[in-house]
Write a protein that holds these residues in place. Structure first.
Motif, PDB file in Angstrom:
ATOM      1  N   PHE A 302       0.866  -1.181   0.000  1.00 25.45           N
ATOM      2  CA  PHE A 302       0.000   0.000   0.000  1.00 25.45           C
ATOM      3  C   PHE A 302       0.904   1.233   0.000  1.00 25.45           C
ATOM      4  O   PHE A 302       1.781   1.371   0.861  1.00 25.45           O
ATOM      5  N   ILE A 303       0.694   2.100  -0.970  1.00 25.59           N
ATOM      6  CA  ILE A 303       1.414   3.369  -1.033  1.00 25.59           C
ATOM      7  C   ILE A 303       0.385   4.489  -0.906  1.00 25.59           C
ATOM      8  O   ILE A 303      -0.521   4.608  -1.740  1.00 25.59           O
ATOM      9  N   ASN A 304       0.515   5.270   0.160  1.00 26.83           N
ATOM     10  CA  ASN A 304      -0.483   6.293   0.490  1.00 26.83           C
ATOM     11  C   ASN A 304      -1.876   5.680   0.525  1.00 26.83           C
ATOM     12  O   ASN A 304      -2.833   6.215  -0.022  1.00 26.83           O
ATOM     13  N   HIS A 305      -1.968   4.514   1.159  1.00 28.46           N
ATOM     14  CA  HIS A 305      -3.216   3.780   1.396  1.00 28.46           C
ATOM     15  C   HIS A 305      -3.807   3.173   0.128  1.00 28.46           C
ATOM     16  O   HIS A 305      -4.925   2.661   0.173  1.00 28.46           O
ATOM     17  N   ARG A 306      -3.094   3.195  -0.987  1.00 32.48           N
ATOM     18  CA  ARG A 306      -3.587   2.590  -2.220  1.00 32.48           C
ATOM     19  C   ARG A 306      -2.967   1.199  -2.368  1.00 32.48           C
ATOM     20  O   ARG A 306      -1.760   1.035  -2.221  1.00 32.48           O
ATOM     21  N   LEU A 307      -3.798   0.217  -2.704  1.00 27.00           N
ATOM     22  CA  LEU A 307      -3.308  -1.120  -2.996  1.00 27.00           C
ATOM     23  C   LEU A 307      -2.704  -1.111  -4.397  1.00 27.00           C
ATOM     24  O   LEU A 307      -3.412  -0.951  -5.391  1.00 27.00           O
ATOM     25  N   VAL A 308      -1.399  -1.250  -4.479  1.00 21.58           N
ATOM     26  CA  VAL A 308      -0.704  -1.132  -5.761  1.00 21.58           C
ATOM     27  C   VAL A 308       0.219  -2.330  -5.939  1.00 21.58           C
ATOM     28  O   VAL A 308       0.405  -3.154  -5.036  1.00 21.58           O
ATOM     29  N   GLU A 309       0.808  -2.409  -7.118  1.00 22.13           N
ATOM     30  CA  GLU A 309       1.795  -3.427  -7.437  1.00 22.13           C
ATOM     31  C   GLU A 309       3.088  -2.744  -7.858  1.00 22.13           C
ATOM     32  O   GLU A 309       3.058  -1.679  -8.479  1.00 22.13           O
ATOM     33  N   SER A 310       4.200  -3.352  -7.517  1.00 21.28           N
ATOM     34  CA  SER A 310       5.499  -2.801  -7.903  1.00 21.28           C
ATOM     35  C   SER A 310       6.488  -3.949  -8.042  1.00 21.28           C
ATOM     36  O   SER A 310       6.860  -4.572  -7.039  1.00 21.28           O
ATOM     37  N   SER A 311       6.894  -4.239  -9.266  1.00 23.18           N
ATOM     38  CA  SER A 311       7.858  -5.321  -9.482  1.00 23.18           C
ATOM     39  C   SER A 311       9.217  -4.968  -8.879  1.00 23.18           C
ATOM     40  O   SER A 311       9.948  -5.859  -8.425  1.00 23.18           O
ATOM     41  N   ARG A 312       9.570  -3.697  -8.839  1.00 22.72           N
ATOM     42  CA  ARG A 312      10.863  -3.302  -8.280  1.00 22.72           C
ATOM     43  C   ARG A 312      10.895  -3.527  -6.772  1.00 22.72           C
ATOM     44  O   ARG A 312      11.897  -4.021  -6.229  1.00 22.72           O
ATOM     45  N   ILE A 313       9.822  -3.155  -6.091  1.00 24.89           N
ATOM     46  CA  ILE A 313       9.772  -3.391  -4.647  1.00 24.89           C
ATOM     47  C   ILE A 313       9.749  -4.891  -4.361  1.00 24.89           C
ATOM     48  O   ILE A 313      10.407  -5.372  -3.428  1.00 24.89           O
ATOM     49  N   LYS A 314       9.025  -5.647  -5.155  1.00 25.17           N
ATOM     50  CA  LYS A 314       8.958  -7.090  -4.936  1.00 25.17           C
ATOM     51  C   LYS A 314      10.321  -7.734  -5.105  1.00 25.17           C
ATOM     52  O   LYS A 314      10.730  -8.588  -4.302  1.00 25.17           O
ATOM     53  N   ARG A 315      11.059  -7.339  -6.143  1.00 21.39           N
ATOM     54  CA  ARG A 315      12.390  -7.903  -6.353  1.00 21.39           C
ATOM     55  C   ARG A 315      13.339  -7.518  -5.216  1.00 21.39           C
ATOM     56  O   ARG A 315      14.176  -8.327  -4.788  1.00 21.39           O
ATOM     57  N   ALA A 316      13.209  -6.290  -4.718  1.00 15.86           N
ATOM     58  CA  ALA A 316      14.073  -5.865  -3.620  1.00 15.86           C
ATOM     59  C   ALA A 316      13.788  -6.662  -2.343  1.00 15.86           C
ATOM     60  O   ALA A 316      14.714  -7.041  -1.612  1.00 15.86           O
ATOM     61  N   LEU A 317      12.518  -6.943  -2.073  1.00 12.94           N
ATOM     62  CA  LEU A 317      12.173  -7.716  -0.885  1.00 12.94           C
ATOM     63  C   LEU A 317      12.620  -9.167  -1.029  1.00 12.94           C
ATOM     64  O   LEU A 317      13.061  -9.793  -0.060  1.00 12.94           O
ATOM     65  N   GLU A 318      12.472  -9.729  -2.222  1.00 12.73           N
ATOM     66  CA  GLU A 318      12.954 -11.097  -2.442  1.00 12.73           C
ATOM     67  C   GLU A 318      14.464 -11.174  -2.240  1.00 12.73           C
ATOM     68  O   GLU A 318      14.970 -12.164  -1.680  1.00 12.73           O
ATOM     69  N   ALA A 319      15.178 -10.139  -2.677  1.00 11.39           N
ATOM     70  CA  ALA A 319      16.617 -10.124  -2.479  1.00 11.39           C
ATOM     71  C   ALA A 319      16.978 -10.043  -0.994  1.00 11.39           C
ATOM     72  O   ALA A 319      17.998 -10.592  -0.563  1.00 11.39           O
TER      73      ALA A 319
END
Length: 754
Positions: A302-319
C-alpha cells in the motif's frame, strides 16, 4: 507481356478510408474495459469509494463469483439526492475541482470513472441515505444514465427504506460484452480473487469492519472487527501459523541508523513532518521470519493507502530474503508506505494499480535494508532440537520375496530390525521404484541409502509420560476406573479406529469431500515417514524424514486435520473422557469470555455473552450427547468429552476456550455446516499447542514442565503414528505447512565439490 497483363487484371490499391467519430456507447465500453477487468477490479473501486465516504463497516455479498451479483454495503456519509442524476456519468467526481488538486490528492478515487464504467457493463443499482435525509433513495443506472427500475415508470430516484450509508448492487456483470465474459475463469476462482481483495483492504484498514460472503451461505468467508490492529487482522485472515512468525519494523526518511521501535515512534507526528518536506516518507512493515516458508510470495503493498503493485519493490524484498530462506521458499510481507502527496503521481494507470514517486530507488533500498537487518538478527537466535537420522553409512536393502513374483505385506506393528539394531530401507522400497518382478538387483548408491538407528532410544521413550490432566483426580477411563501410573503404561500402539455406520447425507458428503481432497504424494510422505524430532513446540514445528528427504512440518495444522477426520470417522460412536469432578459450564465459559479482549472492545456485556452461549449449549445438550458424546447435565456440569484418539489427552486448559467458541463459531442453523464447524472446533481442542507462547526456564513450575514433557511425548509416540495410519492430507497443507528442507542426493552434490 505476361507480367503487364497480370498488373492490368489486378484491382487498384485501396484509397485512404474516411475517419469517423466513434459512437458514444462504443467509447464508453472501451473505457470501461480499461477499468473493470473482472469482478474483483469492480469491487476494488467500490471498496475505495466506501473508504472515501468514511465507512467503518463494509459488507460484501457475492453470487457466482460476482458475475450474477456483487453488492457492497457501507455506513459512510452517503450520497446527496441531488447528485444521483449524474452519479454514473464519466468524469463526475467530488474529489477534484482543478488540475492542481492532483498535487495533494489524499483520496482513493478522483477521475470519476468507476461507477460510470460499471454501469456500461452491468445493471447498476444504488440505494443511499445521508444523515440529513429522512429516507433513503434508490436509483438504477444503465450506460451512465438513470434508467427506470420497471418499464413504464419514470427514471427519477425513488424514496425507500434504508440505513445511513450507501448500498451498491452490480448485477449481470459483462452481460453486453460476451468476449470479456467468456475470458473469465470459473466462479470459484473469481470469488477467490474477491476474497483476496477484501482481505488485503481489511488488513490495511483494521479499524474498519469487513465482511464478505456468498449468497445463501450462513457464515462469511471474511469477517473482521472494527477495532483491531494490523497484526490481529493478519492473524485472523491468514492464520495463527503465519501470525506467530511475524516481525514488525518501521522506517522513515528521518531515521538514518535503522528501524524505529514502537516506543520511539510514540509522540511523533509523521504527517506534520511530511508536510514540511516533499521528500519525507515513512514505512511500516509486517513480514515473516525465517521459520515461515511458503511456495509463493504474498506481498500486500500500500502506497499512500492505495493497494498497488510494484515489481521493483517485490524484487528488492525477495533479495532481502536471499540467504535467509531455503531455495524455492517465499515469505509473506505487508508494507505500507507513506509519501508526501506532492511527490507521488497516481495518475499513471487506469486502475491506479501503479504509482510513481520521487527517490524511488533510495526509498526501496532503505526499506529492504531495514527488513534484512531484522531478518538476520532474528535468524541468528534460532535454536533447533533434533536427532540425527540422515545417513552416510552403508546399508543393504531389505530382503524381498522376488522368487515368488509378489511382495508380502509385513505385520502392522512388526519392526524390520536386524541383530545390529539397525532398521534399513532402500530407496526402492520407500518410493516403490523397483518392480517386484525385476530379475536383477539394481545398484544402490550411497546417497540413495537410508538408515535409521535405534541405538539412541532411551528408556523414557518406552513408557508413557502422563499429562497433568490424566491424574486420577481429574480424568477416568471409559469403564470408570482410575488410570494406571505413568511407569506402568508402555508405549501405546496405534489401535484400529473403525468408521462408524452413518446414514446422514451431511456426514456422507463431508466424508466424501475429505477423500476427494486427498493428495497422493503427501499421503505417501505422511504414511511412510520417520519421526526426527520437535523443532519448536510453541510454534508446532517438527522434522520428519521420508526416503532421502527431510521435511519441516507444522504438526499443529496436520493434527487439526487429523482430529477433524477422526471426528468424521467416529461420528455418532465416540468413546468418552469422563471428568471427575465435573466442572461447571458457566464458570468455564465466563473464564474464556473474561480473557477475550474483543468482547469489551466491541462494547459487549460479558455477562450477556456468557448467558447467550450457556443458553445455546444447554438447549442443544441432547444433540451433543447423542452425536458427540459431549454430556452436559441438567445442572450445567460438563460430565464427559468425546475421545478422538486413545492414549492421547488434549490440553484441558483449552476447554474454556473450546466451550466459548461453540457459541459464535459453530453454525447451528444448517445440519452439514453445524457438524462441520463443530468438528473443526473439537479438533482445535485436541491440537497440541500451548495457550501462551512462554519459554520454559528454571523458574517454570512443575505443572508447566510436566505438561510440556507430556506434550512432546504424545506428539512423537501417539500423534505422528496416528497421522501415518489415518490422516488423509489435502493439497492445501503443501502451501505453508509442509516444507522440504534437505535432500540427501543434493547434499552429496554439494560436498563432492569440497
Amino acid at each position: 507481356m505476361a507480367s503487364s497483363a497480370i498488373r492490368a487484371l489486378s484491382p487498384p490499391p485501396p484509397g485512404p478510408r474516411p475517419i469517423r467519430r466513434l459512437q458514444e456507447s462504443v467509447i464508453n465500453r472501451i473505457a470501461a474495459g480499461e477499468i473493470i477487468h473482472r469482478p474483483a477490479s469492480a469491487l476494488k473501486e467500490l471498496i475505495e469509494n466506501s473508504l472515501d465516504a468514511g465507512a467503518t463497516s463494509i459488507k460484501v455479498t457475492v453470487k457466482d463469483g460476482g458475475l450474477k451479483l456483487l453488492q457492497i454495503q457501507d455506513n459512510g456519509c452517503g450520497i446527496r439526492k441531488d447528485d444521483l442524476p449524474i452519479l454514473a456519468e464519466r468524469f463526475t467526481t467530488s474529489k477534484l475541482s482543478t488540475f492542481s488538486d492532483l498535487k495533494r490528492l489524499t483520496t482513493y478515487g478522483f477521475r470519476g470513472e468507476a461507477l460510470a464504467s460499471i454501469s456500461y457493463v452491468s445493471n447498476l443499482t444504488v440505494v443511499t441515505k445521508t444523515k440529513a435525509d429522512t429516507c433513503a433513495w434508490k436509483a438504477c443506472y444503465s450506460d451512465g444514465a438513470l434508467t427506470p427500475a420497471k418499464a413504464g415508470t419514470p427514471a427519477d430516484p425513488k424514496p425507500c427504506a434504508g440505513n445511513d450509508g450507501t448500498t451498491i448492487t452490480v448485477e449481470n456483470l459483462f452481460y453486453n460484452t460476451p468476449t470479456r465474459l467468456s475470458a473469465l475463469r470459473g466462479s470459484s476462482e473469481e470469488y477467490a480473487r474477491i476474497v483476496d481483495v477484501v482481505s488485503k483492504y481489511a488488513i490495511h484498514n483494521p479499524t474498519v469492519s469487513f465482511t464478505c460472503k456468498k449468497v445463501g451461505t450462513p457464515s462469511p468467508d471474511v469477517s473482521t472487527p472494527s477495532s483491531s490492529t494490523t497484526g490481529q487482522a493478519i492473524r485472523l485472515l491468514y492464520g495463527q501459523t503465519l501470525a506467530k512468525e511475524l516481525l514488525h519494523v518501521t522506517a522513515s526518511s528521518t531515521d538514518k541508523k535503522g528501524a524505529k521501535t514502537d516506543e520511539q515512534l510514540d509522540g511523533e507526528d509523521e504527517d506534520e513532518d511530511m508536510s514540511e518536506d516533499t521528500e519525507a516518507w515513512s514505512a511500516e512493515a509486517h513480514f515473516t521470519n525465517a521459520n515461515y516458508q511458503a511456495k509463493k510470495m504474498t506481498l500486500l503493498l500500500f502506497i499512500n493507502h492505495r493497494l498497488v503493485e510494484s515489481s521493483r519493490i517485490k524484487r528488492a524484498l525477495e533479495a532481502a530474503y536471499n540467504g535467509v530462506l531455503a531455495k524455492g521458499a517465499s515469505p509473506f510481507v505487508y508494507l505500507s508506505l507513506q509519501i508526501d502527496p506532492r511527490s507521488v503521481d497516481v495518475n499513471v494507470h487506469p486502475t491506479k494499480k501503479e504509482v510513481h514517486f520521487l527517490n524511488e530507488d533510495a526509498i526501496i533500498e532503505r526499506i529492504a535494508d531495514v527488513i534484512q537487518q531484522a531478518l538476520i538478527g532474528q535468524s541468528q537466535s534460532r535454536v533447533y532440537e533434533y536427532q540425527t537420522l540422515l545417513t552416510g553409512g552403508i546399508a543393504e536393502p531389505p530382503a524381498t520375496q522376488k522368487a515368488k513374483g509378489k511382495r508380502k505385506a509385513q505385520p502392522e506393528d512388526q519392526d524390520d530390525t536386524k541383530d545390529d539394531g539397525l532398521q534399513e530401507q532402500s530407496l526402492e522400497g520407500i518410493e516403490g521404484v523397483a518392480a517386484a518382478s525385476q530379475p536383477a538387483k539394481r545398484k544402490v548408491y550411497s546417497y540413495q541409502k537410508v538408515r535409521t538407528s535405534l541405538k539412541d532410544r532411551t528408556l523414557d521413550s518406552m513408557f508413557q509420560v502422563a499429562h497433568p490432566s490424566q491424574r486420577p483426580s481429574v480424568g477416568e477411563t471409559q469403564d470408570g476406573s482410575a488410570p494406571p501410573a505413568p511407569s506402568q503404561v508402555p508405549v501405546p500402539k496405534v489401535k484400529s479406529i473403525k468408521e462408524s455406520q452413518c446414514f446422514l447425507k451431511s456426514i456422507k458428503t463431508l466424508r466424501a469431500a475429505v477423500a476427494k481432497a486427498r493428495h497422493n504424494q503427501l499421503s505417501e510422505i505422511i504414511a511412510k515417514h520417520t519421526f526426527v524430532g520437535v523443532v519448536d513446540a510453541p510454534r508446532c514445528l517438527s522434522l520428519v524424514q521420508h526416503g532421502t528427504r527431510l521435511y519441516l512440518l507444522n504438526h499443529g495444522a496436520l493434527a487439526a486435520e487429523l482430529f477433524y477426520q477422526l471426528g468424521l470417522r467416529q461420528f455418532g460412536n465416540f468413546s468418552r473422557i469422563r471428568l471427575d469432578p465435573p466442572p461447571d459450564l458457566r464458570t468455564l465459559v465466563a473464564l474464556a469470555v473474561d480473557a477475550e479482549a474483543g468482547v469489551a472492545e466491541n462494547g459487549l456485556n460479558p455477562e450477556d455473552v456468557v448467558d447467550r452461549i450457556v443458553e445455546m449449549l444447554m438447549a442443544r445438550r441432547e444433540m451433543l450427547q447423542e452425536y458427540f458424546n459431549l454430556s452436559i447435565s441438567e445442572k450445567g456440569l460438563i460430565e464427559t468429552l468425546p475421545m478422538l484418539l486413545r492414549d492421547y489427552t488434549p490440553n484441558l486448559d483449552k476447554l474454556p476456550l473450546f466451550l466459548m467458541r461453540l457459541g459464535p463459531q459453530v453454525d447451528w442453523t444448517a445440519e452439514q455446516a453445524c457438524f462441520d464447524t463443530f468438528l473443526r472446533e473439537l479438533a482445535f481442542l485436541y491440537v497440541p499447542e500451548p495457550l501462551l507462547d512462554l519459554p520454559l526456564d528454571e523458574d517454570s513450575d512443575d505443572r508447566a514442565k510436566d505438561t510440556h514433557k507430556a506434550t512432546l511425548w504424545q506428539i512423537q509416540h501417539v500423534l505422528f503414528p496416528a497421522m501415518a495410519r489415518y490422516l488423509v492430507p489435502p493439497k492445501t497443507l503443501l502451501d505453508r505447512d509442509v516444507v522440504q528442507v534437505a535432500d540427501l542426493p543434493e547434499l552429496y552434490r554439494v560436498f563432492e565439490r569440497c
